[in-house]
Design an enzyme around this catalytic site. Structure first.
Site: not given
Length: 216
Positions: A53, A84, A96, A131, A136, A199, A208
């Site tokens: 998202c 959208y 997105e 999602d 996504y 969110c 990472c």
């Protein structure tokens, strides 16, 4: 049936037709006040990331020092100037994404890649958390050969870290960028406009290794 979500990417024959005119969007960023579509300062660079998202993703990047402006949009698909609602069907092919305009003297592309990998789960295929759908999927759309090389090297470094941690295989799409379409105005700076808004972004908890001994 138009708004039934698909879990598979469309073909040119099955994609929605879209439209010739761009969607109306914000002129200036809600947080920084800088112009979404430029002009951008000389020497600044652009990156495009898909992490689920785009509301939460955009906030991650606008918060980083050296990022001049961000925008929410759609990329990686077929349908021109999608809405959208259209992208949510999975029939535009887009995911997105957030476009990040940054000062490379303050923050490097490698540092943006580190933020990308650590702030979502890149092993989930056509979803991110709760999602679900092609919009996504995890993606890095590169703007030049150097970005492509850095993105692929960072993927390999992060995969090694994920494997050590017992996590799965990265499914992130890393491809040269196609056309980027700005999302509607209400998506821009969404979590600044709506501080209690959804969110949905969360990382794996695996660091990472870019910048700590691994050459990206």
């Amino acid at each position: 049936m138009l708004f039934k979500k698909s879990a598979e990417l469309p073909t040119a024959e099955t994609a929605l037709p879209g439209r010739a005119e761009p969607l109306a969007t914000d002129v200036n960023h809600y947080v920084s006040g800088n112009p979404l579509k430029g002009p951008y300062p000389e020497g600044f660079q652009t990156a495009i990331f898909g992490m689920g998202c785009f509301w939460g993703v955009e906030r991650i990047f606008w918060s980083l020092p050296g990022v001049w402006v961000t925008s929410a949009g759609y990329s990686g698909g077929i349908t021109p100037n999608p809405t959208y609602e259209e992208t949510c069907t999975g029939r535009t092919g887009h995911t997105e994404v957030v476009k990040v305009v940054f000062d490379p003297k303050v923050i490097t592309y490698a540092e943006l890649l580190k933020a990308f990998w650590e702030n979502h789960d890149p092993t989930q295929g056509m979803r991110q958390g709760n999602d679900v759908g092609t919009t996504y999927r995890s993606a890095i759309y590169t703007l030049n050969d150097e970005q492509q090389r850095e993105a692929e090297a960072s993927r390999d470094a992060y995969q090694a870290a994920l494997t050590t941690a017992g996590r799965g295989t990265i499914t992130t799409e890393i491809e040269p960028a196609g056309e980027y379409f700005y999302a509607e105005a209400y998506h821009q700076g969404y979590l600044a406009k709506n501080p209690a808004g959804y969110c949905g972004i969360g990382g794996t908890g695996v660091v990472c290794p870019i910048g700590i001994g691994v050459d990206a």
